[in-house]
Design a protein around this motif. Sequence first.
Motif, PDB file in Angstrom:
ATOM      1  N   VAL A  27       0.645  -1.250  -0.471  1.00  0.00           N
ATOM      2  CA  VAL A  27      -0.114  -0.438  -0.056  1.00  0.00           C
ATOM      3  C   VAL A  27       0.983   1.137  -0.002  1.00  0.00           C
ATOM      4  CG1 VAL A  27      -2.111   1.443   1.557  1.00  0.00           C
ATOM      5  CG2 VAL A  27      -2.039  -0.997   0.817  1.00  0.00           C
ATOM      6  N   HIS A  31       0.985   3.915  -2.425  1.00  0.00           N
ATOM      7  CA  HIS A  31       0.887   5.720  -2.909  1.00  0.00           C
ATOM      8  C   HIS A  31       1.548   6.184  -3.153  1.00  0.00           C
ATOM      9  CE1 HIS A  31      -1.262   8.279  -0.996  1.00  0.00           C
ATOM     10  NE2 HIS A  31      -0.710   8.857   0.507  1.00  0.00           N
ATOM     11  N   LEU A 178      -7.136   8.183  -8.272  1.00  0.00           N
ATOM     12  CA  LEU A 178      -7.825   7.120  -8.041  1.00  0.00           C
ATOM     13  C   LEU A 178      -7.258   6.349  -7.384  1.00  0.00           C
ATOM     14  CD1 LEU A 178     -10.398   5.555 -10.450  1.00  0.00           C
ATOM     15  CD2 LEU A 178     -10.672   7.407  -7.650  1.00  0.00           C
ATOM     16  N   VAL A 179      -6.094   5.394  -7.792  1.00  0.00           N
ATOM     17  CA  VAL A 179      -4.401   4.338  -6.566  1.00  0.00           C
ATOM     18  C   VAL A 179      -4.033   5.383  -5.680  1.00  0.00           C
ATOM     19  CG1 VAL A 179      -3.012   3.480  -6.853  1.00  0.00           C
ATOM     20  CG2 VAL A 179      -4.344   3.072  -8.756  1.00  0.00           C
ATOM     21  N   CYS A 181      -5.789   8.068  -4.083  1.00  0.00           N
ATOM     22  CA  CYS A 181      -6.656   8.534  -2.896  1.00  0.00           C
ATOM     23  C   CYS A 181      -6.991   7.504  -2.054  1.00  0.00           C
ATOM     24  CB  CYS A 181      -8.105   8.888  -3.563  1.00  0.00           C
ATOM     25  SG  CYS A 181      -8.004  10.496  -4.406  1.00  0.00           S
ATOM     26  N   ILE A 182      -7.616   5.883  -2.863  1.00  0.00           N
ATOM     27  CA  ILE A 182      -7.954   4.814  -2.094  1.00  0.00           C
ATOM     28  C   ILE A 182      -6.444   4.285  -1.747  1.00  0.00           C
ATOM     29  CG2 ILE A 182      -8.072   2.399  -2.864  1.00  0.00           C
ATOM     30  CD1 ILE A 182     -10.084   2.948  -5.278  1.00  0.00           C
ATOM     31  N   THR A 183      -5.162   4.019  -1.690  1.00  0.00           N
ATOM     32  CA  THR A 183      -4.052   3.633  -0.945  1.00  0.00           C
ATOM     33  C   THR A 183      -3.776   4.914   0.052  1.00  0.00           C
ATOM     34  OG1 THR A 183      -2.465   4.838  -2.224  1.00  0.00           O
ATOM     35  CG2 THR A 183      -2.718   2.897  -2.382  1.00  0.00           C
ATOM     36  N   LEU A 185      -6.757   6.216   1.966  1.00  0.00           N
ATOM     37  CA  LEU A 185      -7.325   6.233   2.656  1.00  0.00           C
ATOM     38  C   LEU A 185      -7.116   4.808   3.025  1.00  0.00           C
ATOM     39  CD1 LEU A 185     -10.491   6.012   3.837  1.00  0.00           C
ATOM     40  CD2 LEU A 185     -11.283   4.023   1.996  1.00  0.00           C
ATOM     41  N   LEU A 186      -6.393   3.803   2.662  1.00  0.00           N
ATOM     42  CA  LEU A 186      -6.514   2.443   3.479  1.00  0.00           C
ATOM     43  C   LEU A 186      -5.033   2.747   4.162  1.00  0.00           C
ATOM     44  CD1 LEU A 186      -5.791  -0.210   0.374  1.00  0.00           C
ATOM     45  CD2 LEU A 186      -7.416  -0.101   2.382  1.00  0.00           C
TER      46      LEU A 186
END
Length: 218
Positions: A27, A31, A178-179, A181-183, A185-186
């Motif tokens: 992750v 990121h 998107l990658v 933002c999603i990472t 969030l993780l």
Amino acid sequence: MNQSSASSSSTATIRKSGFSSAMLRMVVLWHWTSSAVCLIGMLGFAITGITLNHASQIETEPDRESLVETLPDEWVERLAASEQTERAPLPRELADWLSQRVGKSIGGRQADWSEFEIYLSMPGPGSDAWLAIDRETGEFEFESTQRGWISYANDLHKGRNTGAAWKWFLDLFAIATLVFCITGLLLLVEHARRRKMTWPLVGLGLLLPFLVAVLFIH
């Protein structure tokens, strides 16, 4: 706290959050990689977001150029004899000759053919241009309008008149964002236990635009 204790604490945190050490490393890798890819683009889109939001307040003086000339006799005869009346590109040799005369590449752009005229629209980011050819006399008129670098950057932001290559870039940039933002969030999930304001701030980021849209946009 010694190194061994710190390592044990970190491992315990990872286990509590449900992340394995290998997953957490992946992750983090994705990121920072996506953030490096997106950095310049996100800065550019943030700046042009401001200029677009205040477009009516940013005054620019368009630069217009026009040209009126006549085609060589050979092309006057060929266009007059042609029965083309549907939308189609100009003949390659004619397009190349006109590109040199008007200073703008015509290429394989589609033109509107009628019985008496050929009309070609050539918009671009931050600019507009058109070419009209009289099929009987061979006289052609070209006009170009440049609206400045801010308008150019705004059109890049919107993908307006930018062509297929830029649209592909926008899609790839959106995926990389998107990658990122999603990472991100993780990683928030991973560190939220130690940072109590994490979810209140995330909630504020969700609630604020919702309230503004509901209360002030009519």
